[in-house]
Scaffold this active site. Structure first.
Site, short mmCIF file in Angstrom:
data_model
loop_
_atom_site.label_atom_id
_atom_site.label_comp_id
_atom_site.label_asym_id
_atom_site.label_seq_id
_atom_site.Cartn_x
_atom_site.Cartn_y
_atom_site.Cartn_z
N ARG A 112 0.87 -1.19 0.00
CA ARG A 112 0.00 0.00 0.00
C ARG A 112 0.91 1.24 0.00
O ARG A 112 1.13 1.85 -1.04
CB ARG A 112 -0.95 -0.01 1.21
CG ARG A 112 -2.09 0.99 1.08
CD ARG A 112 -1.71 2.43 1.33
NE ARG A 112 -1.38 2.68 2.75
CZ ARG A 112 -0.98 3.85 3.20
NH1 ARG A 112 -0.85 4.89 2.39
NH2 ARG A 112 -0.67 4.01 4.49
N ARG A 114 -10.13 0.18 11.36
CA ARG A 114 -9.26 1.15 12.01
C ARG A 114 -9.61 2.54 11.51
O ARG A 114 -9.82 2.75 10.32
CB ARG A 114 -7.80 0.88 11.66
CG ARG A 114 -6.87 1.93 12.28
CD ARG A 114 -5.66 2.25 11.42
NE ARG A 114 -5.99 3.03 10.24
CZ ARG A 114 -5.12 3.34 9.28
NH1 ARG A 114 -3.89 2.91 9.34
NH2 ARG A 114 -5.49 4.07 8.24
N HIS A 131 6.38 8.83 8.75
CA HIS A 131 7.21 9.10 7.58
C HIS A 131 8.60 9.51 8.04
O HIS A 131 8.80 9.93 9.18
CB HIS A 131 6.55 10.14 6.68
CG HIS A 131 5.56 9.50 5.76
ND1 HIS A 131 5.85 9.13 4.48
CD2 HIS A 131 4.28 9.08 5.98
CE1 HIS A 131 4.80 8.54 3.93
NE2 HIS A 131 3.83 8.50 4.82
N HIS A 179 38.81 -1.16 17.63
CA HIS A 179 37.55 -1.90 17.50
C HIS A 179 37.82 -3.37 17.20
O HIS A 179 37.27 -4.27 17.82
CB HIS A 179 36.68 -1.31 16.37
CG HIS A 179 36.03 -0.01 16.73
ND1 HIS A 179 34.70 0.24 16.47
CD2 HIS A 179 36.51 1.10 17.32
CE1 HIS A 179 34.40 1.47 16.89
NE2 HIS A 179 35.48 2.01 17.40
#
Lengths: 410, 410
Positions: free
Chosen positions: B27, B147, B210, B305
């Protein structure tokens, strides 16, 4: 009218309207898997960052390699407006080299989490504190800025952290740093830790967020709300693993909060060029969904979005593409299109159709869009054919009675 | 020991340990600029999403186009475990079509911000409320889920919002939705709005974020902390403009908070295939810095690291690559490398060097790494040459007295 996306008035220590950037493409960014920057490329990037308006530029430790040291010296001699920093371990051997490079400041870091204390350097907190004091006093004696940061702060003991931060603050460190080295922190944790630290130290607070769990931009914003002043960023977020807070993404977040401050301070229309420069240098593509400069960041597609954007862009845009030298695009060549978007295209084509005719031709476009991907030429052809068919009779009502015939032609 | 990145114990309404996903690639994702999904591709994606374990699959409105309606019916007939939803305007014309498709539920949305009320549909709040009630009662009468969501919720009047949410909750809506349609919200705003709404309604709360300002993952997490139950996601975040909360990025965030829940519910080792499927379908590359599946998400480069990761991966990883069917990589072929990483490579090559010899060969590698980008073969050659040169005399102390000679050979 006040901006509802601006600083929360309840955050009286907020630096959302007065933040600064420590740009680390040439330090953290060099730890990105693909990064190999030649001296010339480092200088080109440093100049571009300076032109953009960043406050600080952070460079790889001069003890990392001989060329790293020479590059650090070269960038210090450029005479940039931005202050130049280098990033070293909390160790006198490193500090002695760093202060000779000509930098404006030194960022020291040491792991304070139990993980790093056990598996990295193997030192206890009192050793760490003593080292920090020695390095800070030495760097200060040279008249340059000094920041002390813990590493992996969110997995460190809060009491250990506050103790060492208070100690270094008392001896006059310029900034203390919080680092989410593994990218585990979430925004409300960030808010709490920064706010607590703010009550303990009087110096500025700098924050460094990795993006492993996708929260590096939000954590940076929330840190500013809580009173942090400086955020570490890199272009496109490049750094260890999937990187840190990206410069562009943070600009998107900050301009929504205080457009005037951001526009007044940073040359946002140079963001795209800056991102392309770094993307080319490390041989990656700008992500399709990058904030601001992703290819579709200002593309509107669904019919109801397009309709409203045509009436007022603020309906579906919190950012103004013009602020970044970019333009918006209404995607109308697809089956989700609406007649308002098509009407706008009809107008662009200098054709004259009624609203009903626009709706009719939109139905044809959607029909074609169900069958295959459309491009603009496809849509323009359908519109022009439809318009041409209207011409002979000039009787619009008659035309609109023949939709079935027209659909078959398409 | 409790997980410090788990839910905040102060959030007694938190759904961090019990969230659900509404997957909207078919969608929202169809509103992505590049998306054109054929029926076959939609079915392939729907099956892959179902296999991954998403709770709901949301489809484009059946009134968007005739094929959209037919595709919706086809997906409903697949007999998937996930519930199938379709997303429509708050309008009886749309609702009548939607309930005939065979969906398990309908998601309705209407713009409630002053922007959308003025420039999109032009309706006032009492008209919106009446429409909502009519549509909700109609859909409920058909025995399927409903909804109700506002659109652009963070730019809507809070009193208008709470009024309409309370009204629809009272008539038995299954979920209410909050949508950050323009991507303007920040985490603490989200927390406040969700928490307030939670005190007004008894139904579940769904959130849609968004990503224009880069906060979509953090906002989703914070919404769950405040009591929201369902998050809208899409694969790679595809949607209008630069999209919404990405499925993979949210998985990274959630597994850091509750590994057991996430591993028990979703097939994370299928994430990469799912992302590749959708990326191919919409003709984009997976971003280089994508959480989890970006090519360097588990690559460690800087010497300190690498050293710590070799001792214990948790030092610099909050995520375990094995959870996603992936592996970590120690990048040792560069000038930032350290002797611990090189020692590890020496062991992999089945060679026998002392720590001092490893430090010596590391210096050679860094020297070469200053000149040009290195690959693994380069490093292996340097190591093997160094090792071969040791062989003749078998006297290691003598060899280590000639570093200058060796450096010239490299």
């Amino acid at each position: 009218m006040s901006n509802p996306y601006g600083p929360n008035p309840g955050d009286y220590l907020s630096n959302v309207r007065s933040f600064q950037l420590i740009e680390s493409t040439l330090r953290e960014g060099e730890q990105f898997a693909n990064a190999f920057f030649s001296t010339e490329k480092k200088i080109e990037i440093a100049k571009a960052l300076d032109d953009f308006g960043v406050d600080y530029i952070e460079l790889t430790s001069p003890v990392a390699s001989e060329q790293s040291r020479l590059d650090c010296e070269a960038i210090c001699k450029l005479g940039l407006k931005a202050k130049i920093l280098t990033h070293i371990r909390c160790h006198m051997d490193d500090a002695r080299v760093a202060v000779e490079t000509g930098v404006d400041g030194v960022d020291v870091v040491i792991g304070t989490s139990s993980f790093l204390r056990e598996y990295s350097h193997g030192k206890d907190m009192s050793y760490i504190t003593n080292s920090a004091v020695e390095v800070i006093e030495f760097v200060k004696s040279k008249g340059i800025e000094i920041r002390f940061s813990s590493e992996d702060s969110f997995r460190s003991d809060i009491v250990d952290l506050l103790n060492i931060y208070r100690t270094v603050d008392k001896i006059g460190v310029n900034r203390v740093g919080i680092a989410d080295t593994v990218g585990c922190a979430n925004p409300r944790q960030v808010y709490e830790l920064v706010k607590t630290l703010k009550s303990v130290v009087s110096c500025d607070i700098e924050c460094h967020f990795h993006n492993d769990t996708g929260c590096a931009i939000a954590n940076a914003y929330t840190a500013l709300e809580a009173g942090a002043k400086l955020i570490d960023v890199s272009v496109l977020g490049i750094g260890e693993r999937n990187g840190i807070t990206p410069l562009g993404g943070l600009m998107a977040r900050m301009i929504a909060a205080d457009r005037e401050y951001v526009l007044g301070k940073y040359k946002l229309h140079k963001l795209r060029d800056l991102e392309n420069l770094v993307a080319d240098a490390v041989q990656v593509n700008v992500p399709f969904n990058n904030p601001i400069t992703g290819f579709c960041a200002f593309t509107h597609k669904a019919g109801i979005h397009a309709k409203a954007i045509l009436a007022n862009p603020s309906t579906y845009e919190i950012l103004n593409p013009a602020d970044f030298g970019l333009t918006r695009y209404i995607h109308f060549a697809n089956r989700l299109t609406g007649w308002n978007a098509i009407k706008s295209r009809v107008d662009q084509l200098n054709l004259n159709l009624t609203d009903d005719q626009c709706k009719e031709v939109t139905a044809k476009i959607k029909l074609m869009g169900d069958i295959r991907p459309l491009n603009i030429d496809d849509v323009d052809s359908i519109i022009k054919d439809f318009h041409a068919d209207l011409k002979p009779s000039e009787d619009k009502s008659e035309q609109s009675e023949e939709p079935e015939v027209k659909k078959q032609k398409v």
